[in-house]
Motif scaffolding. Sequence first.
Motif, PDB file in Angstrom:
ATOM      1  N   PRO A  40      18.083   2.511   5.807  1.00 46.15           N
ATOM      2  CA  PRO A  40      17.004   2.598   4.811  1.00 46.15           C
ATOM      3  C   PRO A  40      17.396   1.848   3.534  1.00 46.15           C
ATOM      4  CG  PRO A  40      17.417   4.742   5.793  1.00 46.15           C
ATOM      5  CD  PRO A  40      18.517   3.832   6.253  1.00 46.15           C
ATOM      6  N   HIS A  41      16.451   1.079   3.006  1.00 51.50           N
ATOM      7  CA  HIS A  41      16.737   0.238   1.842  1.00 51.50           C
ATOM      8  C   HIS A  41      15.433  -0.162   1.147  1.00 51.50           C
ATOM      9  CE1 HIS A  41      15.638  -2.582   4.999  1.00 51.50           C
ATOM     10  NE2 HIS A  41      15.233  -3.378   4.014  1.00 51.50           N
ATOM     11  N   ILE A  42      15.594  -0.698  -0.049  1.00 53.42           N
ATOM     12  CA  ILE A  42      14.489  -1.303  -0.790  1.00 53.42           C
ATOM     13  C   ILE A  42      14.830  -2.776  -0.939  1.00 53.42           C
ATOM     14  CG2 ILE A  42      13.250  -1.358  -2.989  1.00 53.42           C
ATOM     15  CD1 ILE A  42      14.167   1.694  -3.167  1.00 53.42           C
ATOM     16  N   PRO A  69      22.857   0.284 -13.926  1.00 51.43           N
ATOM     17  CA  PRO A  69      22.336   1.257 -12.962  1.00 51.43           C
ATOM     18  C   PRO A  69      21.027   1.875 -13.462  1.00 51.43           C
ATOM     19  CG  PRO A  69      24.691   1.544 -13.255  1.00 51.43           C
ATOM     20  CD  PRO A  69      24.237   0.572 -14.313  1.00 51.43           C
ATOM     21  N   PHE A  70      20.206   2.310 -12.525  1.00 49.21           N
ATOM     22  CA  PHE A  70      18.925   2.928 -12.856  1.00 49.21           C
ATOM     23  C   PHE A  70      18.542   3.919 -11.781  1.00 49.21           C
ATOM     24  CE2 PHE A  70      18.009  -0.885 -10.433  1.00 49.21           C
ATOM     25  CZ  PHE A  70      16.945  -0.550  -9.606  1.00 49.21           C
ATOM     26  N   GLU A  71      17.521   4.720 -12.078  1.00 47.96           N
ATOM     27  CA  GLU A  71      17.080   5.748 -11.147  1.00 47.96           C
ATOM     28  C   GLU A  71      15.839   5.306 -10.396  1.00 47.96           C
ATOM     29  OE1 GLU A  71      17.149  10.244 -11.999  1.00 47.96           O
ATOM     30  OE2 GLU A  71      15.047   9.657 -12.318  1.00 47.96           O
ATOM     31  N   ILE A  72      15.803   5.680  -9.106  1.00 47.73           N
ATOM     32  CA  ILE A  72      14.613   5.466  -8.281  1.00 47.73           C
ATOM     33  C   ILE A  72      14.103   6.830  -7.843  1.00 47.73           C
ATOM     34  CG2 ILE A  72      13.871   4.768  -5.948  1.00 47.73           C
ATOM     35  CD1 ILE A  72      15.242   2.146  -6.365  1.00 47.73           C
ATOM     36  N   ARG A  73      12.785   6.980  -7.919  1.00 50.64           N
ATOM     37  CA  ARG A  73      12.146   8.159  -7.337  1.00 50.64           C
ATOM     38  C   ARG A  73      11.113   7.653  -6.341  1.00 50.64           C
ATOM     39  NH1 ARG A  73       9.677  11.569 -11.451  1.00 50.64           N
ATOM     40  NH2 ARG A  73       7.771  10.379 -11.142  1.00 50.64           N
ATOM     41  N   LEU A  74      11.288   8.044  -5.089  1.00 49.71           N
ATOM     42  CA  LEU A  74      10.342   7.713  -4.029  1.00 49.71           C
ATOM     43  C   LEU A  74       9.307   8.821  -3.942  1.00 49.71           C
ATOM     44  CD1 LEU A  74      12.942   6.634  -1.318  1.00 49.71           C
ATOM     45  CD2 LEU A  74      11.530   5.127  -2.735  1.00 49.71           C
ATOM     46  N   GLY A  75       8.046   8.434  -3.769  1.00 52.30           N
ATOM     47  CA  GLY A  75       6.959   9.402  -3.711  1.00 52.30           C
ATOM     48  C   GLY A  75       6.337   9.508  -2.334  1.00 52.30           C
ATOM     49  N   PRO A  76       5.236  10.245  -2.244  1.00 49.64           N
ATOM     50  CA  PRO A  76       4.552  10.499  -0.975  1.00 49.64           C
ATOM     51  C   PRO A  76       4.155   9.211  -0.247  1.00 49.64           C
ATOM     52  CG  PRO A  76       3.663  11.887  -2.717  1.00 49.64           C
ATOM     53  CD  PRO A  76       4.581  10.899  -3.375  1.00 49.64           C
ATOM     54  N   ALA A  77       4.188   9.284   1.071  1.00 54.61           N
ATOM     55  CA  ALA A  77       3.900   8.128   1.926  1.00 54.61           C
ATOM     56  C   ALA A  77       2.528   7.533   1.642  1.00 54.61           C
ATOM     57  CB  ALA A  77       4.009   8.516   3.396  1.00 54.61           C
ATOM     58  N   PRO A  90       6.423   4.760  -1.810  1.00 55.53           N
ATOM     59  CA  PRO A  90       6.334   3.946  -3.022  1.00 55.53           C
ATOM     60  C   PRO A  90       7.375   4.388  -4.050  1.00 55.53           C
ATOM     61  CG  PRO A  90       4.668   5.647  -3.070  1.00 55.53           C
ATOM     62  CD  PRO A  90       5.369   5.772  -1.739  1.00 55.53           C
ATOM     63  N   LEU A  91       7.662   3.515  -4.983  1.00 54.67           N
ATOM     64  CA  LEU A  91       8.570   3.841  -6.076  1.00 54.67           C
ATOM     65  C   LEU A  91       7.749   4.395  -7.232  1.00 54.67           C
ATOM     66  CD1 LEU A  91      10.291   1.916  -4.309  1.00 54.67           C
ATOM     67  CD2 LEU A  91      11.393   1.213  -6.419  1.00 54.67           C
ATOM     68  N   GLU A  92       7.916   5.679  -7.512  1.00 51.61           N
ATOM     69  CA  GLU A  92       7.265   6.298  -8.667  1.00 51.61           C
ATOM     70  C   GLU A  92       8.089   6.048  -9.926  1.00 51.61           C
ATOM     71  OE1 GLU A  92       6.698  10.409  -7.591  1.00 51.61           O
ATOM     72  OE2 GLU A  92       4.822   9.924  -6.563  1.00 51.61           O
ATOM     73  N   ARG A  93       9.355   5.810  -9.746  1.00 48.75           N
ATOM     74  CA  ARG A  93      10.244   5.438 -10.848  1.00 48.75           C
ATOM     75  C   ARG A  93      11.186   4.365 -10.298  1.00 48.75           C
ATOM     76  NH1 ARG A  93      13.124  10.246 -12.559  1.00 48.75           N
ATOM     77  NH2 ARG A  93      11.128  10.806 -13.498  1.00 48.75           N
ATOM     78  N   GLY A  94      11.488   3.365 -11.122  1.00 47.49           N
ATOM     79  CA  GLY A  94      12.410   2.307 -10.725  1.00 47.49           C
ATOM     80  C   GLY A  94      11.742   1.018 -10.291  1.00 47.49           C
ATOM     81  N   PHE A 147      17.290   9.065  -6.505  1.00 49.64           N
ATOM     82  CA  PHE A 147      18.695   8.671  -6.416  1.00 49.64           C
ATOM     83  C   PHE A 147      18.997   7.606  -7.457  1.00 49.64           C
ATOM     84  CE2 PHE A 147      16.381   6.070  -3.364  1.00 49.64           C
ATOM     85  CZ  PHE A 147      16.870   4.787  -3.569  1.00 49.64           C
ATOM     86  N   GLU A 148      20.270   7.470  -7.749  1.00 46.33           N
ATOM     87  CA  GLU A 148      20.754   6.495  -8.722  1.00 46.33           C
ATOM     88  C   GLU A 148      21.110   5.195  -7.996  1.00 46.33           C
ATOM     89  OE1 GLU A 148      21.832   5.546 -12.764  1.00 46.33           O
ATOM     90  OE2 GLU A 148      20.750   7.242 -11.930  1.00 46.33           O
ATOM     91  N   VAL A 149      20.654   4.078  -8.521  1.00 48.31           N
ATOM     92  CA  VAL A 149      21.007   2.760  -7.976  1.00 48.31           C
ATOM     93  C   VAL A 149      22.210   2.252  -8.758  1.00 48.31           C
ATOM     94  CG1 VAL A 149      20.245   0.375  -7.627  1.00 48.31           C
ATOM     95  CG2 VAL A 149      18.622   2.271  -7.353  1.00 48.31           C
ATOM     96  N   GLU A 150      23.326   2.123  -8.076  1.00 43.97           N
ATOM     97  CA  GLU A 150      24.557   1.666  -8.712  1.00 43.97           C
ATOM     98  C   GLU A 150      25.046   0.344  -8.154  1.00 43.97           C
ATOM     99  OE1 GLU A 150      27.125   5.062  -8.207  1.00 43.97           O
ATOM    100  OE2 GLU A 150      26.147   6.136  -9.858  1.00 43.97           O
ATOM    101  N   SER A 151      24.401  -0.100  -7.044  1.00 47.38           N
ATOM    102  CA  SER A 151      24.827  -1.358  -6.428  1.00 47.38           C
ATOM    103  C   SER A 151      23.672  -1.964  -5.643  1.00 47.38           C
ATOM    104  CB  SER A 151      26.015  -1.118  -5.490  1.00 47.38           C
ATOM    105  OG  SER A 151      25.628  -0.271  -4.413  1.00 47.38           O
TER     106      SER A 151
END
Length: 172
Positions: A40-42, A69-77, A90-94, A147-151
């Motif tokens: 799984p990836h973006i 680094p930044f935060e991603i929040r995935l939302g409902p399908a 979808p990305l609700e945050r990030g 989750f936090e994106v660090e890389s």
Amino acid sequence: MSIESRFTLGVVIPVPAPHRETLRTWRREYGGEATEPIAPHITLISGSYLNTWEKAATQVRRVAAASKPFEIRLGPAQSFRPKSDVVFLPLERGADECWALHQQLLGDALRHESDFAYHPHLTIAQNVPAAQLDAAQADLKDVQITFEVESIELFDTRSGQWNFSERISLQS
């Protein structure tokens, strides 16, 4: 090698554990076995590079070094249907940070090649029967994953399949 020579590469945001395993299970359930080899990836870039692999990798490293680094929040399908048989989170945050990384990666040696405009998301199922797409969209209607994106990760297809090349930390 001439400047017209082109090769395929991918730059993605990996999903960390334990979310990676949850998403892998959903992708297997709704997307079938074809999703199994792909973690799984973006996607940030899926395209080609000109000149040399090292020039392309240097560009990716340079962008990562200048990014924090930044935060991603995935939302409902949701779905791209009818335009494309895809169910995604979808990305609700990030999303803004993904867009910025995408834009910074473009140019110089890297190209993004797709039949669709860039839209940061995490694919759950694609090109499967409509019943599977419907089930994924219905069953994942309450998803919230943060989750936090660090890389970021760099992949190539020099041997005809996607190959992990390098994990690059965001450092700014």
